[in-house]
Design an enzyme around this catalytic site. Sequence first.
Site, PDB file in Angstrom:
ATOM      1  CB  SER A   1      -0.938  -0.021   1.205  1.00  0.00           C
ATOM      2  OG  SER A   1      -1.836   1.065   1.160  1.00  0.00           O
TER       3      SER A   1
ATOM      4  CE1 TYR B   1      -0.208   3.834  -6.687  1.00  0.00           C
ATOM      5  CE2 TYR B   1       0.097   5.505  -4.977  1.00  0.00           C
ATOM      6  CZ  TYR B   1       0.431   4.280  -5.537  1.00  0.00           C
ATOM      7  OH  TYR B   1       1.386   3.494  -4.933  1.00  0.00           O
TER       8      TYR B   1
ATOM      9  CE  LYS C   1      -0.945   1.139  -4.177  1.00  0.00           C
ATOM     10  NZ  LYS C   1      -0.604  -0.310  -4.317  1.00  0.00           N
TER      11      LYS C   1
END
Length: 269
Positions: free
Chosen positions: A132, A146, A150
């Site tokens: 992560s 993005y 995560k």
Amino acid sequence: MAKKSSIQKVVVITGASSGIGLITAKHFVKNGYKVYGLSRNVKEESDFVSLSCDVTNIEQIKESINYIMEKENRIDVLINNAGFGISGSVENEPLDKIESLIKVNFLGAVAVTQQVLPIMRKQGGGKILNTSSVASVAPIPYQSFYSVTKASLDIWAKALGMEVKPFNIEVCSVQLGDTKTGFTASRQKSVNDEGTVYEAVVAKSIAKMEKDEQYGKDPITAAKTMLKLVTKKHMPATKVVGLDYKFLVFLIKILPQKLVLFILNKLYS
């Protein structure tokens, strides 16, 4: 060096052809583990077995996991590492690129985990780690999607950890900060911002991010952290890598949200 057990443990790592995945695979091999790397772009590796597998292709995932089980009859550790980044404004990011990102970074981890869970459950346990990012708790402008993938990975991992705890399976999200890898060069930049009000600020923001990454931590730091986690009797649900990023995440949690967003905006906008 980690203590070796009498039975060689089997580790599966996605996205093992480069960057953090490759370094982690080599580090685990060096410490006595049998490693299988799953990657779209297979490179001949003498240290570990590299299999061609796209984490968005369920049939390829099944074939790879079946192959590993035929050879080893067990999977002790799964590291969901496959992923990539895109950059650009929310307004102009094409939906198909967003969908591709989600398929790899989030759904890919889910798909591989779904194939491995029955194996771990039947053998009496296992450990699952997800690569992560601190971006999961620090929303980064012009890399919002993005951050979304995560953050989704982290929440999913915590829920999964509660579901599989009765089967002696543990799940940990490893939150990394800036790391010097080929990830920077492979980031997909949006051309849709060119000629718009976002063009200059996006370019400046991504340049700042890429500079930070190139002066970031060596990927071996991530590899060593993951090895240490799997050798622990119990893993935490989340592990932030590096004292500087631990402090950053701590500040994000305790400072007023308005102040946090102001700082991030100053840094990346």
